[in-house]
Write a protein that holds these residues in place. Sequence first.
Motif, short mmCIF file in Angstrom:
data_model
loop_
_atom_site.label_atom_id
_atom_site.label_comp_id
_atom_site.label_asym_id
_atom_site.label_seq_id
_atom_site.Cartn_x
_atom_site.Cartn_y
_atom_site.Cartn_z
N ILE A 188 -94.81 20.33 -23.25
CA ILE A 188 -95.81 19.87 -22.29
C ILE A 188 -95.09 19.19 -21.14
O ILE A 188 -94.16 18.41 -21.35
CB ILE A 188 -96.78 18.86 -22.95
N THR A 189 -95.53 19.46 -19.92
CA THR A 189 -95.00 18.77 -18.75
C THR A 189 -96.13 17.94 -18.14
O THR A 189 -97.19 18.48 -17.82
CB THR A 189 -94.45 19.75 -17.70
N ALA A 190 -95.91 16.64 -18.01
CA ALA A 190 -96.89 15.72 -17.42
C ALA A 190 -96.67 15.66 -15.92
O ALA A 190 -95.56 15.38 -15.46
CB ALA A 190 -96.76 14.34 -18.04
N GLU A 212 -91.77 11.03 -15.25
CA GLU A 212 -90.69 10.62 -16.12
C GLU A 212 -91.13 9.43 -16.98
O GLU A 212 -91.83 8.53 -16.51
CB GLU A 212 -89.47 10.21 -15.30
N SER A 213 -90.77 9.43 -18.24
CA SER A 213 -91.02 8.34 -19.18
C SER A 213 -92.51 8.07 -19.42
O SER A 213 -92.92 6.94 -19.70
CB SER A 213 -90.31 7.05 -18.72
N LEU A 234 -95.69 9.35 -30.98
CA LEU A 234 -95.68 8.85 -29.62
C LEU A 234 -94.28 9.07 -29.07
O LEU A 234 -93.30 8.57 -29.63
CB LEU A 234 -96.06 7.37 -29.56
N GLN A 235 -94.20 9.85 -28.00
CA GLN A 235 -92.91 10.17 -27.38
C GLN A 235 -93.02 9.96 -25.88
O GLN A 235 -94.11 9.98 -25.33
CB GLN A 235 -92.55 11.63 -27.64
N ARG A 236 -91.88 9.79 -25.23
CA ARG A 236 -91.85 9.66 -23.77
C ARG A 236 -91.25 10.92 -23.16
O ARG A 236 -90.36 11.54 -23.74
CB ARG A 236 -91.03 8.44 -23.36
N THR A 237 -91.77 11.28 -22.00
CA THR A 237 -91.28 12.48 -21.32
C THR A 237 -89.88 12.26 -20.78
O THR A 237 -89.45 11.14 -20.53
CB THR A 237 -92.22 12.88 -20.17
N THR A 243 -87.63 15.26 -16.31
CA THR A 243 -88.40 16.35 -15.70
C THR A 243 -89.88 16.32 -16.11
O THR A 243 -90.61 17.27 -15.84
CB THR A 243 -87.80 17.71 -16.06
N GLY A 244 -90.28 15.26 -16.78
CA GLY A 244 -91.68 15.11 -17.18
C GLY A 244 -92.09 15.88 -18.42
O GLY A 244 -93.26 16.00 -18.72
N THR A 245 -91.10 16.39 -19.15
CA THR A 245 -91.38 17.26 -20.29
C THR A 245 -91.18 16.54 -21.62
O THR A 245 -90.28 15.72 -21.76
CB THR A 245 -90.48 18.51 -20.24
N VAL A 246 -92.03 16.89 -22.57
CA VAL A 246 -91.89 16.41 -23.94
C VAL A 246 -92.13 17.62 -24.85
O VAL A 246 -92.94 18.49 -24.54
CB VAL A 246 -92.87 15.25 -24.25
N VAL A 247 -91.40 17.68 -25.97
CA VAL A 247 -91.57 18.76 -26.94
C VAL A 247 -92.16 18.15 -28.20
O VAL A 247 -91.59 17.22 -28.78
CB VAL A 247 -90.24 19.48 -27.23
#
Length: 76
Positions: A3-5, A13-14, A29-32, A35-39
Amino acid sequence: LAITAIHGGQEMESFAVGTVCAANGKTTLQRTSKTGTVVISIDAAGWWLVRGTELRRNADGTWKSDFTTMTFYVGE
């Protein structure tokens, strides 16, 4: 699931992204990244919720928030 926020056309970011799996109650709960992405690891069948909230403090000491949610179903 990657996912990209994005807010206002810019990657966030974050940004905290949370997940909830209805089938087993597991939450994350994770931080991006920069590049704004989290997997997110999708490791169970059933309904899932992805959520995020951005909080900003106003000059007068009050807060403003924007939030997003997404639900989806994973078959067996």
